[in-house]
Design a protein around this motif. Sequence first.
Motif, PDB file in Angstrom:
ATOM      1  N   PHE A  25      84.328  -4.371 -70.869  1.00  0.00           N
ATOM      2  CA  PHE A  25      83.445  -4.621 -69.732  1.00  0.00           C
ATOM      3  C   PHE A  25      82.658  -3.391 -69.299  1.00  0.00           C
ATOM      4  O   PHE A  25      81.888  -3.453 -68.347  1.00  0.00           O
ATOM      5  CB  PHE A  25      84.231  -5.192 -68.552  1.00  0.00           C
ATOM      6  CG  PHE A  25      84.670  -6.607 -68.779  1.00  0.00           C
ATOM      7  CD1 PHE A  25      83.741  -7.605 -68.973  1.00  0.00           C
ATOM      8  CD2 PHE A  25      86.014  -6.936 -68.829  1.00  0.00           C
ATOM      9  CE1 PHE A  25      84.129  -8.913 -69.201  1.00  0.00           C
ATOM     10  CE2 PHE A  25      86.417  -8.238 -69.053  1.00  0.00           C
ATOM     11  CZ  PHE A  25      85.473  -9.229 -69.234  1.00  0.00           C
ATOM     12  N   LEU A  26      82.821  -2.295 -70.017  1.00  0.00           N
ATOM     13  CA  LEU A  26      82.029  -1.107 -69.737  1.00  0.00           C
ATOM     14  C   LEU A  26      80.543  -1.382 -69.960  1.00  0.00           C
ATOM     15  O   LEU A  26      79.692  -0.809 -69.283  1.00  0.00           O
ATOM     16  CB  LEU A  26      82.496   0.044 -70.641  1.00  0.00           C
ATOM     17  CG  LEU A  26      81.864   1.396 -70.433  1.00  0.00           C
ATOM     18  CD1 LEU A  26      82.279   1.935 -69.068  1.00  0.00           C
ATOM     19  CD2 LEU A  26      82.289   2.337 -71.522  1.00  0.00           C
ATOM     20  N   ARG A  27      80.245  -2.286 -70.873  1.00  0.00           N
ATOM     21  CA  ARG A  27      78.857  -2.650 -71.174  1.00  0.00           C
ATOM     22  C   ARG A  27      78.180  -3.265 -69.951  1.00  0.00           C
ATOM     23  O   ARG A  27      76.987  -3.095 -69.747  1.00  0.00           O
ATOM     24  CB  ARG A  27      78.830  -3.616 -72.352  1.00  0.00           C
ATOM     25  CG  ARG A  27      77.475  -3.973 -72.833  1.00  0.00           C
ATOM     26  CD  ARG A  27      77.521  -4.751 -74.125  1.00  0.00           C
ATOM     27  NE  ARG A  27      78.217  -4.065 -75.199  1.00  0.00           N
ATOM     28  CZ  ARG A  27      77.653  -3.130 -75.975  1.00  0.00           C
ATOM     29  NH1 ARG A  27      76.406  -2.809 -75.771  1.00  0.00           N
ATOM     30  NH2 ARG A  27      78.325  -2.558 -76.929  1.00  0.00           N
ATOM     31  N   ASN A  28      78.931  -3.994 -69.131  1.00  0.00           N
ATOM     32  CA  ASN A  28      78.346  -4.621 -67.939  1.00  0.00           C
ATOM     33  C   ASN A  28      78.227  -3.635 -66.784  1.00  0.00           C
ATOM     34  O   ASN A  28      77.290  -3.721 -65.994  1.00  0.00           O
ATOM     35  CB  ASN A  28      79.195  -5.812 -67.499  1.00  0.00           C
ATOM     36  CG  ASN A  28      79.182  -6.925 -68.513  1.00  0.00           C
ATOM     37  OD1 ASN A  28      78.259  -7.051 -69.300  1.00  0.00           O
ATOM     38  ND2 ASN A  28      80.232  -7.728 -68.502  1.00  0.00           N
ATOM     39  N   ALA A  34      77.931   2.648 -72.792  1.00  0.00           N
ATOM     40  CA  ALA A  34      78.514   1.776 -73.817  1.00  0.00           C
ATOM     41  C   ALA A  34      77.807   1.944 -75.151  1.00  0.00           C
ATOM     42  O   ALA A  34      76.625   2.282 -75.221  1.00  0.00           O
ATOM     43  CB  ALA A  34      78.419   0.325 -73.366  1.00  0.00           C
ATOM     44  N   ARG A  35      78.572   1.722 -76.204  1.00  0.00           N
ATOM     45  CA  ARG A  35      78.040   1.766 -77.566  1.00  0.00           C
ATOM     46  C   ARG A  35      78.359   0.455 -78.265  1.00  0.00           C
ATOM     47  O   ARG A  35      79.236  -0.299 -77.843  1.00  0.00           O
ATOM     48  CB  ARG A  35      78.668   2.922 -78.339  1.00  0.00           C
ATOM     49  CG  ARG A  35      78.366   4.258 -77.711  1.00  0.00           C
ATOM     50  CD  ARG A  35      77.994   5.263 -78.751  1.00  0.00           C
ATOM     51  NE  ARG A  35      77.566   6.501 -78.117  1.00  0.00           N
ATOM     52  CZ  ARG A  35      78.175   7.648 -78.294  1.00  0.00           C
ATOM     53  NH1 ARG A  35      79.220   7.728 -79.067  1.00  0.00           N
ATOM     54  NH2 ARG A  35      77.714   8.721 -77.696  1.00  0.00           N
ATOM     55  N   LEU A  84      82.939  11.816 -71.509  1.00  0.00           N
ATOM     56  CA  LEU A  84      81.927  12.656 -72.150  1.00  0.00           C
ATOM     57  C   LEU A  84      80.633  11.888 -72.404  1.00  0.00           C
ATOM     58  O   LEU A  84      79.542  12.462 -72.304  1.00  0.00           O
ATOM     59  CB  LEU A  84      82.471  13.229 -73.457  1.00  0.00           C
ATOM     60  CG  LEU A  84      83.541  14.303 -73.306  1.00  0.00           C
ATOM     61  CD1 LEU A  84      84.107  14.675 -74.652  1.00  0.00           C
ATOM     62  CD2 LEU A  84      82.981  15.509 -72.594  1.00  0.00           C
ATOM     63  N   ARG A  85      80.731  10.616 -72.724  1.00  0.00           N
ATOM     64  CA  ARG A  85      79.523   9.792 -72.867  1.00  0.00           C
ATOM     65  C   ARG A  85      78.747   9.760 -71.554  1.00  0.00           C
ATOM     66  O   ARG A  85      77.516   9.815 -71.540  1.00  0.00           O
ATOM     67  CB  ARG A  85      79.877   8.366 -73.258  1.00  0.00           C
ATOM     68  CG  ARG A  85      80.335   8.187 -74.665  1.00  0.00           C
ATOM     69  CD  ARG A  85      80.571   6.720 -74.882  1.00  0.00           C
ATOM     70  NE  ARG A  85      81.324   6.424 -76.077  1.00  0.00           N
ATOM     71  CZ  ARG A  85      81.697   5.212 -76.428  1.00  0.00           C
ATOM     72  NH1 ARG A  85      81.374   4.177 -75.675  1.00  0.00           N
ATOM     73  NH2 ARG A  85      82.384   5.015 -77.519  1.00  0.00           N
ATOM     74  N   GLY A  86      79.475   9.638 -70.433  1.00  0.00           N
ATOM     75  CA  GLY A  86      78.824   9.642 -69.127  1.00  0.00           C
ATOM     76  C   GLY A  86      78.143  10.960 -68.829  1.00  0.00           C
ATOM     77  O   GLY A  86      77.028  10.990 -68.291  1.00  0.00           O
ATOM     78  N   LEU A  87      78.788  12.072 -69.190  1.00  0.00           N
ATOM     79  CA  LEU A  87      78.169  13.381 -68.975  1.00  0.00           C
ATOM     80  C   LEU A  87      76.914  13.546 -69.824  1.00  0.00           C
ATOM     81  O   LEU A  87      75.902  14.083 -69.353  1.00  0.00           O
ATOM     82  CB  LEU A  87      79.170  14.488 -69.301  1.00  0.00           C
ATOM     83  CG  LEU A  87      80.329  14.656 -68.313  1.00  0.00           C
ATOM     84  CD1 LEU A  87      81.311  15.683 -68.831  1.00  0.00           C
ATOM     85  CD2 LEU A  87      79.799  15.059 -66.952  1.00  0.00           C
ATOM     86  N   MET A  91      73.163  14.141 -68.447  1.00  0.00           N
ATOM     87  CA  MET A  91      72.349  15.269 -68.893  1.00  0.00           C
ATOM     88  C   MET A  91      71.014  14.792 -69.441  1.00  0.00           C
ATOM     89  O   MET A  91      69.969  15.416 -69.183  1.00  0.00           O
ATOM     90  CB  MET A  91      73.102  16.081 -69.948  1.00  0.00           C
ATOM     91  CG  MET A  91      74.237  16.895 -69.382  1.00  0.00           C
ATOM     92  SD  MET A  91      75.229  17.720 -70.636  1.00  0.00           S
ATOM     93  CE  MET A  91      74.018  18.617 -71.538  1.00  0.00           C
ATOM     94  N   ALA A  92      71.005  13.693 -70.171  1.00  0.00           N
ATOM     95  CA  ALA A  92      69.755  13.146 -70.701  1.00  0.00           C
ATOM     96  C   ALA A  92      68.857  12.658 -69.569  1.00  0.00           C
ATOM     97  O   ALA A  92      67.633  12.831 -69.615  1.00  0.00           O
ATOM     98  CB  ALA A  92      70.046  12.011 -71.674  1.00  0.00           C
ATOM     99  N   LYS A  93      69.473  12.069 -68.537  1.00  0.00           N
ATOM    100  CA  LYS A  93      68.693  11.587 -67.392  1.00  0.00           C
ATOM    101  C   LYS A  93      68.056  12.754 -66.647  1.00  0.00           C
ATOM    102  O   LYS A  93      66.876  12.700 -66.276  1.00  0.00           O
ATOM    103  CB  LYS A  93      69.607  10.794 -66.461  1.00  0.00           C
ATOM    104  CG  LYS A  93      68.865  10.039 -65.384  1.00  0.00           C
ATOM    105  CD  LYS A  93      69.815   9.371 -64.401  1.00  0.00           C
ATOM    106  CE  LYS A  93      70.751   8.404 -65.087  1.00  0.00           C
ATOM    107  NZ  LYS A  93      71.647   7.718 -64.132  1.00  0.00           N
TER     108      LYS A  93
END
Length: 100
Positions: A25-28, A34-35, A84-87, A91-93
């Motif tokens: 449910f991370l995708r929602n 999410a990947r 780490l995906r969130g970080l 950073m990209a944002k």
Amino acid sequence: MINVSFGPNIFLGIIVSIGVLILYFLRNVKPEVARDEDIFFATIGFLYSCILMVHGWRLDPILLFSQVLIIITVLVAGWENIRLRGLIANMAKVKNKKKS
């Protein structure tokens, strides 16, 4: 032979199921984190938790302990991976915000 009785195997299976549902449910909740391969790992984790709940009564104490260690390791590594995906997404944002 299917023999389902409440024990530590059910507890471990429920923990894995909860972790897998969070991943699914991370995708929602946060689609930027999410990947695509998360669905594959969620399916494999759900299958693993079902097998652990149904056939976990066969585990002797040392095998049960090894399953506990494996589950703890996978959940901690998964938590760190998602963090780490969130970080990286943040950073990209920020980088795109500075660029424009």
